[in-house]
Structures are given as structure tokens and as C-alpha cells.
Design a protein around this motif. Structure first.
Motif, PDB file in Angstrom:
ATOM      1  N   PHE A 173      -1.524   0.276   4.632  1.00 51.60           N
ATOM      2  CA  PHE A 173      -2.797   0.403   5.347  1.00 51.60           C
ATOM      3  C   PHE A 173      -2.566   0.868   6.773  1.00 51.60           C
ATOM      4  N   SER A 174      -3.319   1.888   7.157  1.00 57.13           N
ATOM      5  CA  SER A 174      -3.131   2.398   8.509  1.00 57.13           C
ATOM      6  C   SER A 174      -3.742   1.439   9.516  1.00 57.13           C
ATOM      7  N   VAL A 202      -5.615  -2.719   9.639  1.00 57.55           N
ATOM      8  CA  VAL A 202      -6.244  -3.901   9.047  1.00 57.55           C
ATOM      9  C   VAL A 202      -6.870  -4.645  10.207  1.00 57.55           C
ATOM     10  N   GLU A 203      -8.202  -4.700  10.261  1.00 50.72           N
ATOM     11  CA  GLU A 203      -8.828  -5.286  11.445  1.00 50.72           C
ATOM     12  C   GLU A 203     -10.005  -6.198  11.093  1.00 50.72           C
ATOM     13  N   ALA A 204     -10.245  -7.162  11.972  1.00 50.50           N
ATOM     14  CA  ALA A 204     -11.370  -8.063  11.786  1.00 50.50           C
ATOM     15  C   ALA A 204     -12.601  -7.463  12.445  1.00 50.50           C
ATOM     16  N   VAL A 205     -13.699  -7.422  11.709  1.00 52.33           N
ATOM     17  CA  VAL A 205     -14.980  -7.006  12.273  1.00 52.33           C
ATOM     18  C   VAL A 205     -15.995  -8.054  11.851  1.00 52.33           C
ATOM     19  N   GLY A 206     -16.439  -8.869  12.806  1.00 47.90           N
ATOM     20  CA  GLY A 206     -17.329  -9.976  12.457  1.00 47.90           C
ATOM     21  C   GLY A 206     -16.642 -10.877  11.443  1.00 47.90           C
ATOM     22  N   PRO A 207     -17.376 -11.247  10.374  1.00 49.31           N
ATOM     23  CA  PRO A 207     -16.806 -12.180   9.396  1.00 49.31           C
ATOM     24  C   PRO A 207     -15.939 -11.485   8.336  1.00 49.31           C
ATOM     25  N   TYR A 208     -15.665 -10.197   8.520  1.00 50.95           N
ATOM     26  CA  TYR A 208     -14.894  -9.443   7.519  1.00 50.95           C
ATOM     27  C   TYR A 208     -13.518  -9.049   8.030  1.00 50.95           C
ATOM     28  N   VAL A 209     -12.556  -8.936   7.101  1.00 49.14           N
ATOM     29  CA  VAL A 209     -11.318  -8.214   7.409  1.00 49.14           C
ATOM     30  C   VAL A 209     -11.388  -6.882   6.674  1.00 49.14           C
ATOM     31  N   ASN A 210     -11.304  -5.794   7.435  1.00 53.29           N
ATOM     32  CA  ASN A 210     -11.404  -4.469   6.818  1.00 53.29           C
ATOM     33  C   ASN A 210     -10.029  -3.815   6.678  1.00 53.29           C
ATOM     34  N   PHE A 211      -9.809  -3.201   5.524  1.00 51.24           N
ATOM     35  CA  PHE A 211      -8.525  -2.542   5.233  1.00 51.24           C
ATOM     36  C   PHE A 211      -8.744  -1.032   5.154  1.00 51.24           C
ATOM     37  N   PHE A 212      -7.949  -0.281   5.908  1.00 48.93           N
ATOM     38  CA  PHE A 212      -8.023   1.186   5.853  1.00 48.93           C
ATOM     39  C   PHE A 212      -6.773   1.708   5.150  1.00 48.93           C
ATOM     40  N   ILE A 213      -6.979   2.386   4.038  1.00 44.99           N
ATOM     41  CA  ILE A 213      -5.835   2.920   3.271  1.00 44.99           C
ATOM     42  C   ILE A 213      -5.054   3.918   4.120  1.00 44.99           C
ATOM     43  N   ASN A 214      -3.742   3.829   4.006  1.00 48.12           N
ATOM     44  CA  ASN A 214      -2.872   4.820   4.632  1.00 48.12           C
ATOM     45  C   ASN A 214      -3.023   6.131   3.851  1.00 48.12           C
ATOM     46  N   HIS A 215      -3.703   7.082   4.469  1.00 46.75           N
ATOM     47  CA  HIS A 215      -4.065   8.302   3.757  1.00 46.75           C
ATOM     48  C   HIS A 215      -2.872   9.055   3.213  1.00 46.75           C
ATOM     49  N   GLU A 216      -1.846   9.216   4.057  1.00 40.42           N
ATOM     50  CA  GLU A 216      -0.689   9.987   3.614  1.00 40.42           C
ATOM     51  C   GLU A 216      -0.054   9.340   2.396  1.00 40.42           C
ATOM     52  N   MET A 217      -0.061   8.019   2.412  1.00 38.85           N
ATOM     53  CA  MET A 217       0.551   7.310   1.308  1.00 38.85           C
ATOM     54  C   MET A 217      -0.269   7.495   0.022  1.00 38.85           C
ATOM     55  N   LEU A 218      -1.588   7.439   0.158  1.00 42.15           N
ATOM     56  CA  LEU A 218      -2.422   7.636  -1.036  1.00 42.15           C
ATOM     57  C   LEU A 218      -2.208   9.030  -1.610  1.00 42.15           C
ATOM     58  N   VAL A 219      -2.178  10.028  -0.721  1.00 40.52           N
ATOM     59  CA  VAL A 219      -1.995  11.402  -1.195  1.00 40.52           C
ATOM     60  C   VAL A 219      -0.654  11.515  -1.921  1.00 40.52           C
ATOM     61  N   ALA A 220       0.416  11.073  -1.260  1.00 42.15           N
ATOM     62  CA  ALA A 220       1.757  11.226  -1.831  1.00 42.15           C
ATOM     63  C   ALA A 220       1.863  10.486  -3.161  1.00 42.15           C
ATOM     64  N   ASP A 221       1.340   9.291  -3.149  1.00 44.78           N
ATOM     65  CA  ASP A 221       1.420   8.446  -4.325  1.00 44.78           C
ATOM     66  C   ASP A 221       0.668   9.021  -5.524  1.00 44.78           C
ATOM     67  N   THR A 222      -0.557   9.480  -5.253  1.00 41.01           N
ATOM     68  CA  THR A 222      -1.389  10.033  -6.319  1.00 41.01           C
ATOM     69  C   THR A 222      -0.771  11.303  -6.886  1.00 41.01           C
ATOM     70  N   LEU A 223      -0.328  12.188  -5.993  1.00 42.62           N
ATOM     71  CA  LEU A 223       0.238  13.449  -6.480  1.00 42.62           C
ATOM     72  C   LEU A 223       1.474  13.189  -7.318  1.00 42.62           C
ATOM     73  N   LYS A 224       2.275  12.256  -6.874  1.00 45.00           N
ATOM     74  CA  LYS A 224       3.497  11.958  -7.610  1.00 45.00           C
ATOM     75  C   LYS A 224       3.156  11.456  -9.021  1.00 45.00           C
ATOM     76  N   THR A 225       2.206  10.559  -9.099  1.00 47.22           N
ATOM     77  CA  THR A 225       1.804  10.033 -10.409  1.00 47.22           C
ATOM     78  C   THR A 225       1.327  11.154 -11.329  1.00 47.22           C
ATOM     79  N   VAL A 226       0.455  12.008 -10.813  1.00 52.95           N
ATOM     80  CA  VAL A 226      -0.122  13.049 -11.683  1.00 52.95           C
ATOM     81  C   VAL A 226       0.945  14.052 -12.112  1.00 52.95           C
ATOM     82  N   LEU A 227       1.824  14.432 -11.170  1.00 52.71           N
ATOM     83  CA  LEU A 227       2.840  15.423 -11.543  1.00 52.71           C
ATOM     84  C   LEU A 227       3.847  14.846 -12.526  1.00 52.71           C
TER      85      LEU A 227
END
Ligand code: ARG
Length: 557
Positions: A68-69, A71-96
Motif C-alpha cells: 500500500f502506498s 495507509v491513513e486514518a480519516v475520521g473513524p476509518y483506516v483507508n488503504f491505498f493500493i501500491n499502483h506499481e505493484m498492482l500493475v506488475a502483479d496483474t501483468l505477471k499473472t496474466v502472462l
């Protein structure tokens, strides 16, 4: 990588909860600025006797991870932001790595017979039968993808009293040559004439009954004629199935079950379910329901009885996990009765019967009628679609090698895609020019996008790269869409809804075209390999999505 799973893993040591509970709590924020996943910390407020915002801000620092690029608290929530580069690399690798197997569930979940198409012998195939064919074929592919074994059954309407009438009509007004030349239209013409003349001359009906009786008793002449009508009709239907690229595992139609009804009727008797009502035998289904008619007052059995026999036979033969009946909405009552009667007989598997209904195709807002001979209409529609596709190819790519084959794949694919892109219960209007457009929400648009991807790949040859990370937002939106594919297929199967796949293919095609417009794919820099991997992955998934719809994916067009 499963990013949601990762969120669960990160939270686990911090919470006193089982993993399934944690997984169920995680939300997907509606707004991108709130990240890709959110954990509602207020759930813990009571237990920890703390203010939710406080819990969130204490948790966030403990949940940092490279997946995750942010991970931050906003009010009563913890929000997670996916590491974009990792998602891209990971997805492409799986499909190929997985290629056409991407999204395939490797399991043997059991048999799923699909009762589909099922036109009536000696009658034109209606647009309803076409819809059933195309939807059923797509569902069979979708079910195979999620781990079941589909069995495509064409339950031909090849039995019933109408065949006695048809024999009489043929003997009176028909001739062999005409039937050979244009079987269905001519047989249908005789049949229509029979009904017209029978109004003036009711003895014809008696003759019809007599010939049906002969047919039931195995009289050679009646049997031979019936078999001939059946085989010439089937030949004509098969021509259309060939055009559409649809095959069947079984053609066991109504006639096949004709001698299998007595045991069912006996079973109903033994279980004290049959009652007499005005000379007919029925199964009562409760106060607010019409009784189910099993044996008519003249002793002949009917559609429902044959379907009861067919359902039992299929259970014995296939031991199915589910069975789908892809049949127009107007038969909803019939399938409701089928399920209820089987249930009353004590067959719990009646719950695994699914009627998969669909809406009407209209033209210029009007219902299409069988009388006008829709089999011709359908043949014509496919031919015209192919020739329109050919015209477009001539203007866009006149030097294309196998134009006729491509025009066929595009024209027919356009008709199929158009049928499948709307929710199946929606009625839709059929406008051919609209169907085969290369732009807009059409099959050719998806095929064209895929061909474009493949032409890029042909241009660069084999470029590979160890790092598949790409950081631009267009690559991310493409890769994210690709990463949804397995769950999209599951959803389509669950809802018996090929349109989920069609809409997905359109959306991925659009995202890729944005990428194409904004990124210089072929630039010779150190990310060339990763960009080519993305193009490959797009083509793999678009080809696979089109295949699930029963649409071909030409590599050039
Ligand atoms: N032949 C029927 C018709 O054209 C459809 C059969 C649907 N399948 C079934 N098992 N009843 O209306």
C-alpha cells in the motif's frame, strides 16, 4: 496478489477477531480519494471503550506495508491505498503466466446441463430460439470457466399431435421436391393451410388424430415421414448453428422422452399426487396456483409431462449440480410448475432447476412473428451483417489477407455481441447498421481494439522485461480492470448473465484505448517491455472475454 487479503493479514494481529469476520468488515470506498479499501474502526469502539477516530489513528501506523502506498486514518476509518506499481506488475505477471487460463477455476464442481435453443421441427426458428442459443452457448463457456462441466442440450420440439396434422397436410398438398428445396418454409406452409382448411372442414382434425395415433403405434409410413421432416428441419437448423459456431452435446428432444412418461405418471400415482379434474389428471399445487395438467382428458400427455420425464432422466444420467433452462419469459409459469411438481414428488434437486428467461427482440418497436418465417430472417440478418462488416473492412483495411473469414467473424460476432450486451431480461430493438458499427458499444469495437493490440505486438516482435511496473494512471486503470476479470466471470455465472462479460469487455477496451491515446507505447526506453506486457495482457483478456460470449477475435481487421 490479493490486496484485500493483504489488508486482512495486516489487521489480524491488531484485532481480536477471526479472519472471516475481518474480511467481512472491510469496505470498498465509493470515492477514490478514500483509497481502495477501508476498515471501519468504529466497530471496535464499544469493545475498546475508545473513541473511533482515536482507534483509527492508533491503528494506521501499525498497518504500513509495501503493498500500500498509503495507509491513513480519516475520521473513524483506516483507508488503504493500493501500491499502483505493484498492482500493475502483479496483474501483468499473472496474466502472462496463465494466458488463456487466466480466471479459470481449477475444480470439478459437477455437471450443469443447459437446455437451450430447442426449436420446433417443421417450424421456423424464432428470434427467441436464437436468443436461447446464443445465451445458452455463452453460459456453457462461463460455467466451464468457473469449474463446472456444461452439457448443451437441444431439446427439440419433435413430438406432439401437430405431427399427425402435418402428415395429413403433406399427403394432401405437399410434394417431395418442394420440401427438399426449402424444407421448413414449405412444411410450415402445409401446416398453416391445414389449420385454415380444418376450420371449414373439421374431418381433417379427425384424420390428423388418426395419423398421430399411427405415429404413436409405430406405423412405418407415419414414422418414415416424421423422421424425414425431422431430419430436413434439423439440417436447416444446423446450418444456422454452424454460422453461429454453436455445437450441442445432445439432441434428445421431446420424442426421446415420449416412451419415458409412463413411469413418471405411475410415480405420481404411487405418491398420491394425481387427482381427476374434468376428465383430466392433474397435480394440485395449492389454492392460489393453477393445477398442473399431466394427462389430458383424451388420454394424451403433454409438454409438462415430457419435461418431468426429461428432468428425471437428466438427473439419473448427469447427476447434475444445477440445470439451466434457457427459455423465453413467457414460459415462466411452465417452469414454476415443473419445479413444484418435482418438489412434491420429493425430489430435493428441484431446487437446482433454474429457468433462465430472456426478453423479446423487436424490430421498429414491433414484435417479430414466426409466421413471416424468421429462419429466413435470421439467415438474412447474418448474411447482411457479414456483408456490412466486409464493407467496413474494405474501407478501413483494403489489403487485409483473409477478408471473407474476418468479415464473417466480425458480422456474426456483432449480432451475437449485440444480443448479449443487454441484461438478458431487457427487450431490445434490432437495427443492423447499429449492430455492426466499429465504434460505440459494439462487438466490432471490442474486436477492433484487440486487433489493434495484436498489431502493436506484431510490430515490436518479442520484447520482454523483468520489471513489469508501470506508474502512469492509464496503465493502472487498465491493469485494475484486468485484475477484476476472475470475479467478473464468477458474477456472470452466479447471475446467469453473459451481459456482465460483454459490459466488462467494452469497459476494458475503452480503458485500453485511453491508454493507447495517452501513452507512447513503442518508445525505446526501459519501460518498453512492461508496456508491451500490458498490451499482451489486454489482448489475452479481451480474446478470452469474447470467447466466453461465443465471439471470435480476429488478429487483424
Ligand atoms: N420447443 C419449445 C418452444 O419452442 C422450447 C423448449 C424449451 N425447453 C424445455 N425443456 N421445455 O417453445
Amino acid at each position: 496478489m490479493d490486496f484485500k487479503q493483504k489488508v486482512v493479514e495486516l489487521l489480524k494481529p491488531e484485532l481480536d477477531l477471526p479472519v472471516e469476520k475481518i474480511a467481512a468488515l472491510i469496505e470498498r470506498p465509493k470515492n477514490d480519494s478514500m483509497g481502495d479499501y477501508a476498515f471501519p474502526a468504529f466497530i471496535l469502539a464499544k469493545q475498546l471503550k475508545k473513541n473511533p477516530a482515536m482507534i483509527a489513528s492508533e491503528l494506521a501506523p501499525k498497518l504500513q506495508d509495501e503493498a500500500f502506498s498509503k495507509v491513513e486514518a480519516v475520521g473513524p476509518y483506516v483507508n488503504f491505498f493500493i501500491n499502483h506499481e505493484m498492482l500493475v506488475a502483479d496483474t501483468l505477471k499473472t496474466v502472462l503466466t496463465e494466458k488463456g487460463d487466466y480466471g479459470q477455476v481449477h475444480a470439478s464442481l459437477g455437471n450443469v446441463p443447459i437446455d437451450m435453443s430447442s426449436p420446433n421441427i417443421a417450424k421456423p426458428m424464432s428470434m427467441g430460439h436464437l436468443r436461447s442459443t446464443v445465451i445458452g452457448n455463452s453460459l456453457s463457456k462461463i460455467y466451464a470457466k468457473v469449474g463446472y462441466k456444461p452439457i448443451k442440450i437441444n431439446y427439440l420440439g419433435d413430438y406432439g399431435t401437430q405431427f399427425g396434422k402435418l402428415i395429413v397436410a403433406y399427403k394432401k398438398w405437399g410434394n417431395e421436391d418442394d420440401v427438399k428445396k426449402d424444407p421448413i418454409n414449405n412444411l410450415f406452409k402445409y401446416y398453416v393451410r391445414f389449420h385454415q382448411e380444418a376450420e371449414e372442414n373439421p374431418e381433417l382434425d379427425d384424420e390428423g388424430r388418426l395419423w398421430f395415433k399411427k405415429l404413436e403405434e409405430g406405423d412405418p409410413e407415419a414414422t418414415e415421414l416424421w423422421q424425414w421432416f425431422r431430419s430436413v428441419s434439423l439440417e436447416e437448423f444446423k446450418r444456422i448453428y454452424d454460422e453461429l459456431g454453436v455445437t450441442f452435446d445432445s439432441y434428445n428432444g421431446e420424442a426421446f422422452f415420449n416412451d419415458k412418461m409412463d413411469p413418471v405418471i405411475q410415480e405420481l400415482k404411487d405418491k398420491h399426487l394425481l387427482t381427476e379434474s374434468r376428465g383430466a389428471q392433474v397435480v394440485e399445487l395449492g389454492e392460489d396456483e393453477n393445477p398442473a395438467l399431466i394427462v389430458k382428458s383424451d388420454g394424451t400427455s403433454i409438454y409438462l409431462t415430457r419435461d418431468l420425464a426429461a428432468a428425471e432422466w437428466r438427473m439419473n444420467e448427469y447427476n447434475f449440480k444445477k440445470i439451466l433452462y434457457v427459455v423465453g419469459n413467457e414460459q415462466a409459469e411452465h417452469f414454476k410448475q415443473l419445479k413444484k411438481v418435482l418438489k412434491k414428488m420429493g425430489h430435493d434437486w428441484a431446487d437446482d432447476i433454474y429457468h433462465v428467461p430472456f426478453g423479446l427482440i423487436t424490430q421498429g418497436g414491433k414484435k417479430l412473428s414466426t409466421r413471416k418465417g424468421n429462419v429466413v430472417f435470421l439467415d438474412q440478418v447474418l448474411k447482411e451483417a457479414v456483408s456490412l462488416a466486409k464493407e467496413q473492412i474494405e474501407t478501413k483495411n483494403p489489403s487485409l489477407a483473409n477478408k471473407d473469414q474476418v468479415a464473417h467473424d466480425v458480422g456474426v460476432g456483432a449480432v451475437i455481441f449485440h444480443d448479449l450486451k443487454n441484461d438478458r431480461l431487457d427487450n431490445f430493438d434490432f437495427d443492423l447498421a447499429e449492430v455492426v458499427r466499429f465504434e460505440g458499444d459494439t462487438g466490432p469495437y471490442v474486436q477492433y481494439t484487440n486487433a489493434r493490440a495484436q498489431s502493436i505486438l506484431r510490430k515490436v516482435g518479442d520484447v520482454t522485461s523483468d520489471s513489469l511496473a508501470l506508474s502512469d494512471e492509464w496503465a493502472f486503470s487498465v491493469a485494475k480492470e484486468i485484475s477484476y476479470f476472475p470475479q467478473v466471470v464468477e458474477k456472470a455465472a452466479e447471475r446467469f448473465e453473459p451481459s456482465v462479460i460483454a459490459k466488462y469487455a467494452l469497459s476494458l477496451a475503452k480503458k485500453f484505448n485511453k491508454y493507447y491515446a495517452n501513452v507512447r507505447i513503442l518508445d525505446e526506453d526501459d519501460q518498453l517491455g512492461a508496456r508491451i506486457a500490458l498490451v499482451k495482457a489486454v489482448s489475452i483478456v479481451l480474446t478470452e472475454a469474447l470467447d466466453l460470449l461465443g465471439v471470435k477475435a480476429p488478429s487483424e481487421m
